[in-house]
Motif scaffolding. Structure first.
Motif, PDB file in Angstrom:
ATOM      1  N   PHE A   1      10.286 -29.565 -18.287  1.00 44.95           N
ATOM      2  CA  PHE A   1       9.126 -28.744 -17.934  1.00 44.95           C
ATOM      3  C   PHE A   1       8.020 -28.836 -18.994  1.00 44.95           C
ATOM      4  O   PHE A   1       6.833 -28.948 -18.680  1.00 44.95           O
ATOM      5  N   ALA A   2       8.443 -28.823 -20.264  1.00 42.39           N
ATOM      6  CA  ALA A   2       7.462 -28.905 -21.353  1.00 42.39           C
ATOM      7  C   ALA A   2       6.682 -30.216 -21.282  1.00 42.39           C
ATOM      8  O   ALA A   2       5.490 -30.263 -21.575  1.00 42.39           O
TER       9      ALA A   2
ATOM     10  N   ARG B   1      13.178 -27.694 -25.881  1.00 36.66           N
ATOM     11  CA  ARG B   1      11.944 -27.607 -25.109  1.00 36.66           C
ATOM     12  C   ARG B   1      10.722 -27.522 -26.026  1.00 36.66           C
ATOM     13  O   ARG B   1       9.687 -28.150 -25.765  1.00 36.66           O
TER      14      ARG B   1
ATOM     15  N   LEU C   1      13.791 -19.061 -21.078  1.00 33.58           N
ATOM     16  CA  LEU C   1      14.040 -20.239 -20.245  1.00 33.58           C
ATOM     17  C   LEU C   1      13.734 -19.885 -18.787  1.00 33.58           C
ATOM     18  O   LEU C   1      13.734 -18.710 -18.423  1.00 33.58           O
ATOM     19  N   LEU C   2      13.468 -20.898 -17.980  1.00 36.69           N
ATOM     20  CA  LEU C   2      13.263 -20.659 -16.551  1.00 36.69           C
ATOM     21  C   LEU C   2      14.630 -20.590 -15.882  1.00 36.69           C
ATOM     22  O   LEU C   2      15.381 -21.565 -15.878  1.00 36.69           O
TER      23      LEU C   2
ATOM     24  N   ARG D   1      15.929 -23.077 -13.118  1.00 35.42           N
ATOM     25  CA  ARG D   1      15.991 -24.517 -13.406  1.00 35.42           C
ATOM     26  C   ARG D   1      17.084 -24.823 -14.411  1.00 35.42           C
ATOM     27  O   ARG D   1      17.349 -24.002 -15.299  1.00 35.42           O
TER      28      ARG D   1
ATOM     29  N   ILE E   1       6.245 -32.001 -18.445  1.00 35.95           N
ATOM     30  CA  ILE E   1       5.418 -31.978 -17.230  1.00 35.95           C
ATOM     31  C   ILE E   1       4.119 -31.236 -17.497  1.00 35.95           C
ATOM     32  O   ILE E   1       3.041 -31.673 -17.101  1.00 35.95           O
ATOM     33  N   VAL E   2       4.264 -30.127 -18.206  1.00 38.52           N
ATOM     34  CA  VAL E   2       3.104 -29.286 -18.477  1.00 38.52           C
ATOM     35  C   VAL E   2       2.022 -30.033 -19.262  1.00 38.52           C
ATOM     36  O   VAL E   2       0.833 -29.801 -19.076  1.00 38.52           O
ATOM     37  N   VAL E   3       2.432 -30.953 -20.134  1.00 37.18           N
ATOM     38  CA  VAL E   3       1.427 -31.722 -20.873  1.00 37.18           C
ATOM     39  C   VAL E   3       1.144 -33.061 -20.180  1.00 37.18           C
ATOM     40  O   VAL E   3       0.545 -33.952 -20.754  1.00 37.18           O
ATOM     41  N   GLU E   4       1.569 -33.157 -18.929  1.00 31.88           N
ATOM     42  CA  GLU E   4       1.256 -34.301 -18.078  1.00 31.88           C
ATOM     43  C   GLU E   4       1.745 -35.628 -18.650  1.00 31.88           C
ATOM     44  O   GLU E   4       1.066 -36.656 -18.590  1.00 31.88           O
ATOM     45  N   SER E   5       2.947 -35.579 -19.194  1.00 25.76           N
ATOM     46  CA  SER E   5       3.545 -36.782 -19.751  1.00 25.76           C
ATOM     47  C   SER E   5       4.148 -37.619 -18.622  1.00 25.76           C
ATOM     48  O   SER E   5       4.741 -37.080 -17.695  1.00 25.76           O
TER      49      SER E   5
END
Ligand SMILES: Nc1ncnc2c1ncn2[C@@H]1O[C@H](COP(=O)(O)OP(=O)(O)OP(=O)(O)O)[C@@H](O)[C@H]1O
Ligand SMILES: [Mg+2]
Lengths: 228, 302
Positions: free
Chosen positions: A102-103, A150, A90-91, A94, A105-109
């Protein structure tokens, strides 16, 4: 859904970490992969994620042959596979909500989707109230549930878990396994690498046993092999 | 890339910069020094060029013809001159015009005196070509060439200062060029290091992003933002400083050397900076991109 044909992986000259493996896993299956330390389980996971290239053999996931996937399309393969690790990953800076988000955001959802999915996922793993906590404020079991949330928030058809209960006490380990079973019942194909004999024996799922890179047994409703 | 993703990457880039203050400052400082020198060099150079150009405009060569030279011959001389590479402009001065100029210069106060010559032009054979060159360093070669032409009686020219000016310019150019290249290299090196530290600090996060299927661009963009921002700040600071200095210098020179405008004119801030500012931004941004791309190629493979 997942198909390995004569797959081998040698890190350097010497005996391969994965040696001539043939595995077929159907959509919706729950599979344990067990074996001693150094048997080649993590190597197998890395091959499925295309973190490593097999020395020989063919891997097909969701109808796509991994060797033929171009470098820039690897992210698309990985979006089909959620992963969970023994050490949670985990980060630390955060909170629970942000880690799961985060997961997405990373796939630009888009934000609207995130606002709907993240809380839903958190309540599914039973952490809705702790959404503001930071990883160090959570128990190991809770951290692993955040990691699972996540891994699943982007709705991957496959979930890979490499020793998800390795750092957990028996009670938390058991709860985590129950959660994975629950996820499997909702339709996700789940593959769990583990050393946890009790859990494997109790769950009565398909068990693939690996030793020195070879598959030594592959049983439906099996138990942790006693030969090793 | 979606707009929202772009802003996310922008924000992450700025977070990287803040986390990494010391290296950011060192990189910005080096690039500032580098672009300051480039700017200074450019400002001096264009002004020297400008002065030389206006000097070259004044340096004109007068070509006079033999008494018995025919109009054909004179025309032919003109044609030959026009074919020279260093040729700039040519103007034919007829005897009447020559006399007119002469009168204006020497009989300005006594026009009646000049009337005495009215029907008997004393400069009847003094028609000439006035030639300017676009490359004054070729003046000697050109004069030799013209002297050898048939029908040429005399070539008037002044030794110009342009030669020494261009030589001096070359030396300054070489030294500045060397310093600028070194500073550019140091700038790229420092940016590249700054970014490497950023990547190292976020190694875990980057690993997780990749496993979750982040596209390369998504992982890289924040570091690109970091590099380009450093480069652009490193361009804006020296431009601001140079702008102020340049304005002061122009005012100072005009005050100190009264009447210098007639001898040499300096370029306005607008003329200098309309070229310099965009160039500096491109160089700064370019250094940033190169620095970050180099590092990402090495340390950010999928
Ligand atoms: N990056 C590497 N380079 C060289 N050899 C490696 C590398 N990673 C793993 N190995 C070797 O490959 C073999 C299989 O390793 P792997 O990590 O797949 O085992 P594992 O079954 O996951 O073990 P554990 O249960 O301890 O996690 C081991 O002999 C290991 O030493
Ligand atoms: Mg392992």
């Amino acid at each position: 859904m997942i198909d390995l044909q004569n797959v081998s992986k040698a890190y350097a000259a010497g005996t391969p970490a994965v040696n001539d493996m043939n595995i077929h896993i159907d959509e919706g299956e729950f599979v344990f992969i067990v074996g001693d330390s150094g048997a080649g389980k993590s190597t197998l996971i890395k091959l499925l994620l295309k973190e490593l290239e097999p020395t020989s053999g063919k891997i097909v996931i969701n109808g796509k042959e991994l060797k033929k996937i171009k470098r820039k399309h690897i992210p698309l393969l990985r979006r089909d596979i959620g992963v969970v690790f023994q050490d949670f990953r985990l980060l630390k800076d955060r909170n629970v909500y942000e880690n799961v988000e985060f997961a997405q955001i990373v796939v630009e959802s888009p934000k609207e989707v995130r606002k709907r999915k993240v809380p839903a996922m958190l309540s599914m793993v039973g952490l809705a109230e702790k959404y503001k906590s930071y990883p160090h404020e959570l128990s190991g079991g809770e951290q692993q549930r955040v990691a699972i949330a996540r891994a699943l928030v982007n709705d991957p058809p496959i979930l890979l878990a490499d020793e998800p209960t390795g750092n957990l006490d028996p009670k938390n380990a058991w709860e985590t396994m129950k959660l994975l079973e629950e996820i499997n019942k909702r339709g996700t194909t789940v593959i769990v690498v583990t050393h946890n004999k009790e859990v494997v024996d109790a769950m009565k799922k398909r068990v693939i046993t690996i030793r020195d890179g070879h598959i030594v047994s592959d049983e439906r409703k099996g138990g942790y092999s006693n030969e090793n | 890339m979606k707009i929202k993703t772009f802003f996310y990457c922008l924000k992450q880039g700025f977070i990287n910069l803040k986390r990494n203050k010391l290296f950011t400052l060192a990189s910005v400082g080096t690039i500032t020094a580098c672009i300051f020198l480039i700017g200074l060099f450019y400002a001096v150079l264009v002004n020297i060029q400008h002065i030389v150009k206006s000097a070259e405009g004044n340096v004109c060569i007068e070509i006079f013809f033999d008494k018995e030279a025919t109009d054909e011959q004179i025309k032919d001389i003109g044609e030959q001159i026009k074919r020279r590479a260093e040729f700039g402009t040519i103007e034919y001065i007829s005897p009447e015009q020559a006399w007119e100029n002469y009168k204006n210069q020497y009989f300005a106060e006594d026009p009646e005196l000049a009337e005495g010559f009215a029907d008997d032009n004393p400069l009847a054979d003094s028609d000439s070509y006035k030639v300017t060159l676009n490359d004054v360093s070729m003046q000697d070669v050109f004069v030799d060439f013209v002297n050898d032409l048939d029908g040429v009686r005399k070539v008037n020219y002044s030794e110009s200062t342009a030669d020494t000016l261009t030589d001096f310019g070359k030396i300054v150019g070489f030294i500045s060029g060397a310093i600028i290249i070194i500073l550019l290299a140091v700038g790229i090196f420092l940016i590249s290091n700054t970014i490497m530290i950023g990547i190292t600090v976020r190694k875990e996060e980057i690993g997780i992003m990749k496993l979750m299927g982040a596209k390369d661009m998504f992982v890289r963009a924040p570091f690109m933002v970091e590099g380009v921002t450093i480069g652009i700040i490193g361009a804006l600071i020296p431009m601001g400083v140079l702008y102020i200095i340049y304005k002061k210098v122009i005012v100072y020179i005009l005050e100190q050397f009264n009447g210098i405008e007639n001898v040499m004119t300096l370029l306005s801030t607008g003329e200098v900076f309309s070229v310099l500012l965009p160039a500096a931004l491109i160089i700064g941004g370019g250094i940033g991109i190169i620095g970050s791309v180099i590092t990402m190629r090495k340390h950010l493979r999928v």
